[in-house]
Design an enzyme around this catalytic site. Structure first.
Site, PDB file in Angstrom:
ATOM      1  N   HIS A  92     -11.667  -4.596   8.849  1.00 23.66           N
ATOM      2  CA  HIS A  92     -12.262  -4.224   7.314  1.00 23.66           C
ATOM      3  C   HIS A  92     -13.486  -3.373   7.472  1.00 23.66           C
ATOM      4  O   HIS A  92     -14.147  -3.281   6.460  1.00 23.66           O
ATOM      5  CB  HIS A  92     -12.644  -5.530   6.556  1.00 23.66           C
ATOM      6  CG  HIS A  92     -11.544  -6.539   6.230  1.00 23.66           C
ATOM      7  ND1 HIS A  92     -10.716  -7.130   6.913  1.00 23.66           N
ATOM      8  CD2 HIS A  92     -10.881  -6.542   4.768  1.00 23.66           C
ATOM      9  CE1 HIS A  92     -10.016  -7.897   6.142  1.00 23.66           C
ATOM     10  NE2 HIS A  92      -9.951  -7.672   4.778  1.00 23.66           N
TER      11      HIS A  92
ATOM     12  N   GLU B 263       0.905  -1.262   0.032  1.00 19.54           N
ATOM     13  CA  GLU B 263       0.109   0.081   0.072  1.00 19.54           C
ATOM     14  C   GLU B 263       0.703   1.243  -0.054  1.00 19.54           C
ATOM     15  O   GLU B 263       0.472   2.305  -0.722  1.00 19.54           O
ATOM     16  CB  GLU B 263      -0.828  -0.128   1.169  1.00 19.54           C
ATOM     17  CG  GLU B 263      -2.202  -1.028   1.087  1.00 19.54           C
ATOM     18  CD  GLU B 263      -1.756  -2.217   1.529  1.00 19.54           C
ATOM     19  OE1 GLU B 263      -0.840  -2.577   1.888  1.00 19.54           O
ATOM     20  OE2 GLU B 263      -2.929  -3.180   1.507  1.00 19.54           O
TER      21      GLU B 263
END
Lengths: 358, 332
Positions: free
Chosen positions: A148, A79
């Site tokens: 999440h 990321e």
């Protein structure tokens, strides 16, 4: 040529092109990408599984076949590197769209987003603009548990130098990407995970969409309900519950979480004199707190009741459906807060989140 | 092996005097910065590259005008070698409006977009991902520019190094990874922070050409940099150079330097890149004592002029405090 005399004209008249097309939030986002990729050769998309897989939420499904692997770029699970690469490419003249799978994962890129994307322009005395768009999923309600599901967009809305968007409607899903790409500075787009399957129709032609203002989604005179992203639908439902009680709620969709559109919020408050802020994020240090503070600072004399907040419970979001739902704002809890505000029978419900200090 | 513009012999005869002069210029500038720091003209953190000048000068002199430099917080030498005017660097350290970052960056954040000098990153490893992105943009547009990404060996313990090295190699991007290995990550010695102290092995594991060079020898640095840049520019993908060097002074002005043996510092001073090359050039008759003395005079003048200019420069008005948080114009 007179259209009426063209061979196909009578059939067209018999079945005129629909003014609306049924679509989904996901497809609207995909169309927005397709349009951007067609209009500007500098635009490219990169992120985890955006290409062959079709996007972890299928937003980019089919785009790699249409635009090729150079412009729909699968990345490793890095990321920080691919977000930072977006920053470098933007400085070097490209218009990258970086997709991060979820806001929780974006923490691995937080250094790049905060210390570079949001900072380079100022730190270089105005020399380095970063015209980058970063999209990511946010929010709970899908039983994906605590890594999440969080709503951390408020953290990003804390950062000067970023513009933060939260499309809650099909029109915004379709229309926000292009103006975001025209912005000379970094823009973050938060897509609530519960919205991808949202069905509806888009007007034809598509309206111009701005990335600066909040919108009144439902007019009303008794109380202002402020929401954004995944909270908008629940808030509109709450407004219907309230209408059954004879309370007309005005629903504001923030749309833009930074910079906040104070004028729309205060304008509504001046009409209703009461406000409830709905935010799926944890209440302590939240965007809901910021909005409440602004309403109190700038709208104090318009307020007839304390500002109410309906936020996520202060727990890491649990997996079990009943626990998760209990942790999130719901139409009933939003309506209850609005009733308190309207009837003036309380000073806010103790949310039992342990965030107060007595 | 790629043909080189300069091997050591031609360098000695042709380019070496300019390299030496530039190293002296960087050294004298930073020595003056120490005085100015003590005199409280410069504040904040001040990280000196004294001892490491051969890296800045050898690598950056090998780059072309279209190439990019992404550097760290120890970047005065990199900025000066790249051609950022000394006046602008000094004014930045004074926090003045004429500084190369208009007083918003200071010593750690020197920028010059026209020179493609992207300064000034004070998060260790933070400049690596953007370097990869610049190289990606160049490749997507078929430009043959190279992005030189300079970092210390401490950055190789950061995830951003590994992510960026992998991405650059995977996508075959024109990045020159320049590891300025001064053997200490702040106060932590190489062997106390890396399980594998041969850094080239780790870089090579990502599938890029990697080698180590004596970073105290500017001619060796220059020769290696030219070779690496030719490889990268020629489409060979990223390349990794480890330049083994040493900082003679503490990490920053705040650092009491308790973690190093004085004898170790003395030992490294024996290979100080400036006397080393000066001696070589004098012995070969390439330069004379007079020439070196002339440079010293010119450099002293340049530094004095930079100080005078910085002293006289205006401050940014406080009313401009929040300028440059967002752009004032559309980016084309």
């Amino acid at each position: 040529m007179t259209p009426a005399r063209a061979p196909s004209a009578p059939r067209r008249e018999a079945a005129p092109a629909p003014e609306t097309a049924v679509t989904t939030y996901r497809e609207a986002l995909r169309e927005a990408h397709r349009e951007a990729l067609q209009r500007d050769p500098r635009v490219f998309l990169m992120g985890e599984d955006v290409g062959r897989y079709g996007g972890s939420f299928a937003v980019s499904l089919g785009l790699v076949e249409e635009f090729g692997e150079e412009r729909i770029r699968d990345t490793p699970l890095s990321e920080s590197a691919f977000t930072g690469a977006g920053i470098g490419a933007a400085i070097r003249g490209m218009r990258p769209i970086v997709e991060i799978m979820t806001v929780n994962f974006s923490l691995l890129a937080l250094d790049q987003i905060l210390n570079n994307a949001a900072t380079l322009l100022h730190m270089s005395g105005g020399q380095l603009a970063v015209p980058l768009v970063i999209r990511m999923t946010t929010g709970g309600g899908r039983q994906l548990a605590a890594q999440h599901s969080h709503s951390l967009e408020g953290w990003y809305a804390h950062i000067p130098g970023l513009r933060v968007l939260a499309p809650a409607t099909l029109e915004d899903a379709r229309g926000m990407l292009w103006p975001a790409l025209q912005d000379p500075d970094p823009v973050l787009i938060f897509e609530h995970g519960s919205l991808y399957g949202l069905k509806g129709s888009l007007p034809d032609p598509l309206p111009e969409v701005d990335i600066a203002t909040a919108a009144v989604r439902r007019p009303g005179s008794d109380v202002t309900l402020v929401a954004y992203g995944g909270g908008l639908g629940k808030t509109l439902e709450a407004a219907e519950l309230l209408a059954a009680d004879g309370i007309e709620a005005e629903v504001i969709d923030l749309r833009v979480l930074r910079p906040l559109d104070d004028a729309t919020l205060l304008g509504s408050l001046a009409r209703t004199h009461r406000a409830v802020v709905v935010d799926e994020a944890w209440r302590s240090g939240s965007l809901a707190g910021e909005i409440s503070a602004r309403l109190a600072e700038k709208g104090f004399w318009d307020l007839d009741a304390p500002v109410e907040r309906v936020c996520g419970a202060e727990v890491p979001l649990p997996y079990a459906a009943h626990l998760e739902q209990a942790a999130l704002p719901q139409p009933e809890t939003i309506a209850a807060a609005a009733r308190r505000a309207v009837r003036g029978d309380g000073t806010g419900e103790d949310q039992g989140d342990g965030s107060g200090d007595g | 092996m790629t043909a080189l513009a300069h091997d050591r012999e031609t360098l000695l005869a042709q380019g070496a005097p300019a390299l030496l002069r530039q190293m002296i210029r960087v050294r004298r500038f930073e020595e003056k910065c120490v005085e100015l720091y003590s005199a409280t003209k410069i504040r904040g953190f001040l990280h000196l590259c004294i001892g490491e000048e051969a890296v800045a000068v050898g690598v950056i002199s090998s780059l072309g005008p279209g190439d990019a430099v992404v550097s760290t917080y120890r970047e005065h030498g990199h900025a000066l070698a790249r051609g950022v005017p000394m006046n602008a660097v000094m004014a930045e350290m004074f926090g003045k409006a004429t500084g190369c970052s208009r007083g918003r960056g200071g010593s750690m954040h020197l920028f010059d977009a026209d020179l493609r000098f992207y300064g000034g990153n004070a998060i260790v490893g933070g400049g690596m991902p953007p370097s990869v992105g610049m190289a990606l943009a160049d490749r997507m547009n078929d430009r043959d520019d190279v992005t030189a990404c300079i970092f210390g060996e401490g950055a190789m313990a950061e995830g951003e190094f590994h992510e960026s090295a992998n991405l650059a190699a995977l996508w075959h991007l024109p990045v020159l990874f320049v590891c300025e290995n001064n053997r200490y990550a702040m106060g932590t010695a190489l062997a106390r922070e890396h399980a594998e102290t041969d850094l080239t092995v780790r870089a090579a594991s990502y599938g890029m050409v990697a080698w180590a060079v004596d970073g105290m020898d500017v001619l060796a640095v220059r020769e290696a940099a030219e070779r690496a840049i030719a490889l990268v520019r020629g489409g060979g993908g990223p390349c990794f150079l480890e330049l083994r060097t040493y900082r003679f002074r503490a990490h920053s002005m705040y650092d009491p330097d308790r973690y190093r043996d004085k004898a170790e510092i003395e030992r490294w001073r024996q290979s100080d890149p400036i006397p080393r090359l000066t001696g070589e050039l004098l012995a070969q008759g390439v330069v004379s004592d007079d020439e070196v003395a002339t440079w010293e005079g010119e450099i002293a003048q340049e530094i004095e002029a930079a100080i005078a200019s910085a002293e006289a420069a205006p401050l940014e008005p406080v009313s401009d405090l929040t300028r440059f948080v967002t752009s004032e114009r559309q980016t084309p």
